[in-house]
Design a protein around this motif. Structure first.
Motif, short mmCIF file in Angstrom:
data_model
loop_
_atom_site.label_atom_id
_atom_site.label_comp_id
_atom_site.label_asym_id
_atom_site.label_seq_id
_atom_site.Cartn_x
_atom_site.Cartn_y
_atom_site.Cartn_z
N GLU A 23 0.99 -1.23 0.05
CA GLU A 23 0.11 0.11 0.22
C GLU A 23 0.95 1.21 -0.03
O GLU A 23 1.72 1.27 0.91
CB GLU A 23 -0.96 -0.03 1.20
N PHE A 24 0.56 2.18 -0.84
CA PHE A 24 1.35 3.53 -0.95
C PHE A 24 0.30 4.55 -0.77
O PHE A 24 -1.05 4.26 -0.92
CB PHE A 24 2.01 3.68 -2.26
N TYR A 25 0.91 5.63 -0.67
CA TYR A 25 -0.20 6.94 -0.52
C TYR A 25 0.67 8.22 -1.27
O TYR A 25 1.95 8.19 -1.14
CB TYR A 25 -0.87 7.26 0.57
N VAL A 26 0.03 9.21 -1.73
CA VAL A 26 0.48 10.32 -2.08
C VAL A 26 -0.37 11.44 -1.83
O VAL A 26 -1.70 11.34 -1.93
CB VAL A 26 0.90 10.26 -3.68
N ASP A 27 0.03 12.42 -1.23
CA ASP A 27 -0.53 13.76 -1.00
C ASP A 27 -0.23 14.65 -2.34
O ASP A 27 0.54 15.00 -2.55
CB ASP A 27 -0.17 14.47 0.48
N ILE A 28 -1.40 15.29 -2.82
CA ILE A 28 -1.46 16.01 -4.00
C ILE A 28 -1.96 17.28 -3.68
O ILE A 28 -3.29 17.34 -3.11
CB ILE A 28 -2.13 15.40 -5.06
N THR A 29 -1.53 18.45 -3.72
CA THR A 29 -2.09 19.78 -3.41
C THR A 29 -2.29 20.56 -4.62
O THR A 29 -1.19 20.79 -5.54
CB THR A 29 -0.68 20.47 -2.34
N ASN A 30 -3.46 21.17 -4.62
CA ASN A 30 -3.73 22.02 -5.74
C ASN A 30 -3.44 23.44 -5.54
O ASN A 30 -4.09 24.21 -4.70
CB ASN A 30 -5.20 21.72 -6.14
N ASN A 31 -2.38 23.99 -6.24
CA ASN A 31 -1.91 25.39 -6.29
C ASN A 31 -2.07 25.95 -7.77
O ASN A 31 -1.21 26.71 -8.06
CB ASN A 31 -0.79 25.48 -5.62
#
Length: 109
Positions: A23-31
Motif C-alpha cells: 500500500e502506498f499513498y501520495v498527497d497532492i496539493t492543488n495550487n
C-alpha cells in the motif's frame, strides 16, 4: 542436504514476500488557481489511465487530497489532473514513496 533445501526455501520465501503487493499513498496539493475536476493515477507501466480517483468530488484551489494506492508492487506512478478549464497537468514516473506533489500552473501540459 537438508540444510541446502532449507536455505533454498528461505530464499524463495524472501523473494515471494518482497514481490507482494503493498500500500502506498501520495498527497497532492492543488495550487493551480483552478478547481481540479479529475485526478488519474496509474502504474507507470500502464497503457491507459485508471478511473478518476476523485469520483464525485473536486479539488478546490489550495486543497490537498491524499490518494491511497493499494495492491501495487511498485511505488512508481503516472499522475494526471484536469482542471475546470479542461487543462491537464501530467507527472510521469513519480515515486510516491519519496515525494508528494504540489501542482501549479508551471506544471501545465
Amino acid at each position: 542436504m537438508r540444510l541446502k533445501h532449507w536455505a533454498v526455501f528461505l530464499f524463495a520465501m524472501l523473494f515471494v514476500l518482497s514481490a507482494q503487493a503493498r500500500e502506498f499513498y501520495v498527497d497532492i496539493t492543488n495550487n493551480t488557481g483552478y478547481t481540479i475536476m479529475y485526478l488519474y493515477v496509474s502504474p507507470d507501466n500502464s497503457e491507459s489511465w485508471e478511473k478518476d480517483v476523485l469520483g464525485n468530488d473536486v479539488m478546490p484551489n489550495g486543497s490537498t487530497k491524499r490518494v491511497t494506492l493499494k495492491g501495487y508492487k511498485s511505488p512508481i506512478f503516472d499522475i494526471k489532473l484536469v482542471d475546470s478549464d479542461g487543462d491537464s497537468y501530467t507527472f510521469w514516473d513519480v515515486d510516491v514513496s519519496r515525494r508528494d506533489l504540489t501542482v501549479t500552473l508551471d506544471d501545465l501540459d
